[in-house]
Design an enzyme around this catalytic site. Structure first.
Site, short mmCIF file in Angstrom:
data_model
loop_
_atom_site.label_atom_id
_atom_site.label_comp_id
_atom_site.label_asym_id
_atom_site.label_seq_id
_atom_site.Cartn_x
_atom_site.Cartn_y
_atom_site.Cartn_z
N GLY A 118 0.83 -1.20 0.00
CA GLY A 118 0.00 0.00 0.00
C GLY A 118 0.85 1.24 0.00
N GLY B 227 0.52 9.28 2.01
CA GLY B 227 1.17 10.55 1.74
C GLY B 227 2.64 10.58 2.09
CG MET B 228 4.14 11.08 5.59
SD MET B 228 5.34 12.36 5.19
CE MET B 228 6.77 11.75 6.08
N GLY B 229 4.69 7.78 2.00
CA GLY B 229 5.52 6.74 1.40
C GLY B 229 4.74 5.54 0.91
CB VAL C 143 4.14 -0.05 2.92
CG1 VAL C 143 4.62 -1.17 3.84
CG2 VAL C 143 4.06 1.26 3.70
CE LYS D 93 6.05 5.77 5.67
NZ LYS D 93 5.58 6.44 6.88
CG ASP E 264 -1.99 10.50 9.36
OD1 ASP E 264 -3.18 10.90 9.24
OD2 ASP E 264 -1.34 10.00 8.43
#
Length: 816
Positions: free
Chosen positions: A16, A19-21, A23, A38, A132
């Protein structure tokens, strides 16, 4: 990247992205295990600030070691300079995917919520905020374990700010109001997001919605979510309360710590499990419908906070982990320092009550031994404790000497002793040291949080502390002028230390006693803002809510105080008095818990008698009222309670006998005798006692007096009193007073004025609010115009059936 090997990790499949990377699932070729990798998006690796954020994320997350937080193995970098984190791989799915298949069972929701709360509590303990929290960032393994993933926005408190001002990184629907403004946030933003997730798990929809981001943000800032109960029928009211508290718009109105939220969730889980076991034991027995709303809302379960001792044990065994702190002797040259030695006594008691594994007798039961010769074995038997702490205090200038010794009540053997010679500034160190040493001597379990609370200083200003002790000394005198003095000392303490939470709580209690409940609420909340883990503050808030008639809020605040300190006697009593009006079945064990901690005070025994009287158990009520008289034979209120029992039960000869003893102890309390004659329709004799009452106190007014005036031709005087009480009752109801008495009084007034339709309407409202005293209703002279009505008899029969059912519940519990 599928099939590639990065460092010693072989990429297997994509899991998946966010916004931050992105995986990936990979194999650790060295350790032969599956991991998750990730990667920071390539376009962000050129941004040094983003790269710094990513590194800090890995460092922060790697420092955590908790079963509900994803394990971080290492941080790496590809040959192309792309950063990645190596995380544990979990077989399972995200909570988002699990929820997409349909609503979860309430028990599943609570289980997942507790696990997530445990993980967040650990992170917050380390100064870390996730920022988050959302279903996509919560993994649920195939074994049912919840794991918080992607601390991509986490930061260690006090480190470099990693987010530019005005940037909102959380997914919009889960952002707290403060996040939508791009403000600096703390752990309370996680509490908000947790509430959103909890709401979504329960209802299958988000609390704040919109077709685009700004619409969602508008909803977050301005709208109230649909009540959970309107979207799902089987959600416990307490669980909805927890969600609503998480979703308070102002961060200061939410739970202030995840540990508090976690405590409520665990308590709810236990209450539901206990309720299920009770239903299996009780068969078809069900709690009264009209009183059920407080079952969940207060988390009031006999085996939960009251402890396992619900009813007085039949075998007289003394718990070795039990103590009474006898009043410390004042050895100072100034006898005016008596307040100081009494204050030290109470503070040592308070410190010891913070240890859940220790039974500590309350202040009211030990202060009777002040200034008297002490027979230790007798005290042990009377208070049902295995040990007592004796001590003395000598203060001279800036120096203080405190001597303390722990004594076995069985053989008077010395278990521990110590003398402390220190400066006044070290007084709090002495108190905590005594508590810790006693815990060690008695082999009592002392948890790290308990030790931390014991060692916490209430104030850094010793003069303020001295004023606070004086304030408490006056407060315990319990008369109006003393309250005035107490308030003055608490104010002086706050002038010297405006952050002194205990002084705010003390001033709140004074305001509550002086019928300034609004001020008491404000002051209590200020105390909580200063110290969110101060049980005295929540107890003060509960007391203020009680005087406002806000019963559910009072219950919640008092229960919160008890969760912070299981031995907090005043809060335990508060809970009992709230429940006596809403669910006396559950009030009874709280009063018995209070009696265990305060066995030599008449009010503790009388409270148990009151619960039995409300439940229609006259034999047990009589026993406890008589015990209260034995404890304090000169206290007139004990006789008043017994008189009420006899009068309502139709035992008029016994009532007359007690009436004489009541008058002997309170010669000016004549209204009970006046009411007795009023019940007999003997208006000539009633006149004598009511006229004497008014001559003693010209301001005396009561509905009984109004009815007497009406029956003796003084219609004008009667109407004035009826109007006065009508205005008071209506004002209380308009202000949200939930108690039954203003509604019952309105029924009495309407019936006395022969407005039957109104009377029945108000009587039903009183019943809905918890009124169950049908025996009084059937003899109440103001309801005389209703007594022969079929409708009235049916209503009383219905109430009686509820009382009988409740009494049977108690009998079943006592048999166990």
């Amino acid at each position: 990247m599928i099939g590639q090997t990065i460092s010693h990790y072989k990429i297997i499949e994509k899991l998946g992205g966010g916004g931050m990377g992105v995986v990936y699932k990979a194999e650790d070729t060295k350790l032969k295990r599956l991991v998750a990798l990730k990667f920071l998006p390539p376009e962000l690796t050129r941004d040094e600030e983003a790269k710094e954020r990513f590194i800090h994320e890995a460092q922060a997350a790697a420092a955590l070691d908790h079963p509900n937080i994803c394990d971080i193995h290492e941080i790496g970098e590809t040959e192309e300079g792309q950063l990645f984190i190596v995380m544990a791989y979990y077989a399972g799915e995200t909570l988002k995917k699990q929820m997409a298949r349909g609503k979860l069972q309430v028990a599943e929701v609570i289980d997942i919520a507790i696990q997530v709360a445990q993980g967040l509590a650990k992170a917050h303990e380390h100064g870390m905020t996730h920022r988050d929290i959302k279903p996509a960032n919560i993994m649920v393994t195939s074994e049912g374990a919840a794991k918080i993933v992607d601390f991509g926005l986490a930061k260690l408190a006090g480190q470099v700010q990693l987010t530019k001002a005005g940037t909102t990184l959380g997914t919009a629907a889960y952002m707290s109001p403060e996040q939508t403004h791009g403000q600096d946030v703390d752990h309370r933003a996680d509490i908000w997001a947790f509430g959103v997730v909890l709401y979504e798990m329960l209802t299958g929809q988000l609390p704040f919605k919109g077709e685009y981001e700004q619409a969602i943000i508008y909803s977050i800032l301005n709208e109230t979510p649909h009540p959970i109960a309107s979207l799902r029928a089987n959600v416990p009211p307490e669980l909805e309360r927890i969600v609503n508290l998480c979703l308070a718009k102002k961060a200061t109105d939410r739970y202030q710590q995840m540990t508090e939220l976690l405590a409520d969730l665990r308590a709810l889980k236990q209450s539901l499990e206990y309720g299920a076991s009770q239903r299996s034991l009780a068969g078809s027995a069900q709690p009264p419908r009209k009183l059920a709303y407080l079952y969940g809302a207060g988390v009031v379960v006999l085996a939960l906070l009251v402890g396992y001792v619900v009813f007085i044990p039949k075998t007289p065994t003394i718990d070795r982990k039990s103590i009474a702190v006898l009043p410390f002797s004042n050895l100072s040259e100034s006898k005016e320092d008596e307040y100081f030695s009494d204050g030290i006594t109470e503070d040592v008691i308070t410190q010891l009550t913070k240890i859940a594994d220790l039974k500590v007798i309350s202040r009211t039961s030990v202060m009777q031994y002040k200034g008297v010769d002490k027979n230790i074995p007798d005290i042990g038997k009377k208070l049902d404790v295995a040990t007592v702490l004796e001590g003395s205090v000598r203060r001279a200038g800036n120096q203080v000497r405190i001597a303390a010794q722990l004594i076995d009540t069985h053989d008077e053997g010395l278990l521990w002793a110590e003398t402390y010679d220190k400066e006044m500034a070290d007084i709090f160190v002495i108190q905590s040291e005594i508590a810790v040493q006693i815990a060690m001597a008695l082999k009592v379990k002392l948890s790290s949080p308990e030790k931390k609370q014991i060692e916490k200083k209430p104030t850094g200003n010793i003069t303020a502390y001295d004023y606070y002790l004086k304030g408490r000394e006056y407060y315990y005198r319990h008369y109006r002028e003393a309250y005035e003095m107490a308030g003055g000392f608490f104010v002086k303490a706050l002038e010297l230390d405006s952050t002194f939470a205990l002084a705010y709580a003390g001033l709140a209690d004074v305001c509550a006693q002086r019928e300034s409940a609004d001020s008491a609420i404000t002051l209590s909340r200020r105390a909580i803002a200063m110290d969110a883990r101060l049980p005295e503050a929540y107890r003060s808030l509960g007391l203020a809510y009680y005087y406002k008639g806000w019963m559910q809020k009072s219950l919640e605040a008092s229960l919160h105080a008890i969760r912070l300190n299981a031995n907090h006697f005043p809060a335990i009593v508060n809970v009992g008095w709230v429940l006596i009006e809403t669910n006396p079945v559950e009030a009874l064990p709280w009063f018995k818990k209070a009696f265990m901690l305060d066995p030599t005070t008449a009010t503790s025994a009388s409270a148990i008698g009151t619960a039995y009287m409300v439940l229609g158990d006259e034999a047990n009520a009589e026993k406890w009222f008589k015990q209260s008289i034995e404890i304090a034979p000169d206290y007139w209120r004990n006789y008043l309670k017994l008189w009420q029992l006899y009068s309502r039960g139709g035992r008029y000869d016994a009532a007359k006998e007690i009436e004489q003893k009541l008058l002997a102890n309170a010669p000016n309390y004549l209204q009970a005798t006046g009411l007795s004659y009023l019940l007999d329709h003997n208006y000539v004799q009633a006149k004598e006692y009511y006229e004497k009452t008014v001559s003693i106190d010209p301001k005396f007014r009561s509905l009984d007096l109004a009815y007497f005036y009406k029956k003796t031709g003084k219609e004008g005087e009667a109407q004035k009193i009826f109007d006065l009480f009508t205005k008071r009752c209506q004002a209380n109801i308009e202000r949200g007073n939930e108690r039954y008495w203003p509604r019952y009084d309105m029924a009495r007034i309407s019936a006395a004025l022969n407005r039957k339709a109104e009377a029945y309407e108000w009587l039903q409202k009183a019943i809905d609010a918890g009124w169950i005293e049908y025996r009084w209703g059937m003899t109440d002279p103001l309801l005389e115009n209703l007594h022969n009505d079929k409708r009235f008899r049916q209503m009383m029969a219905h109430v009686k059936a509820k009382v009988d059912q409740m009494r049977q519940q108690v009998e079943m519990m006592e048999q166990r």
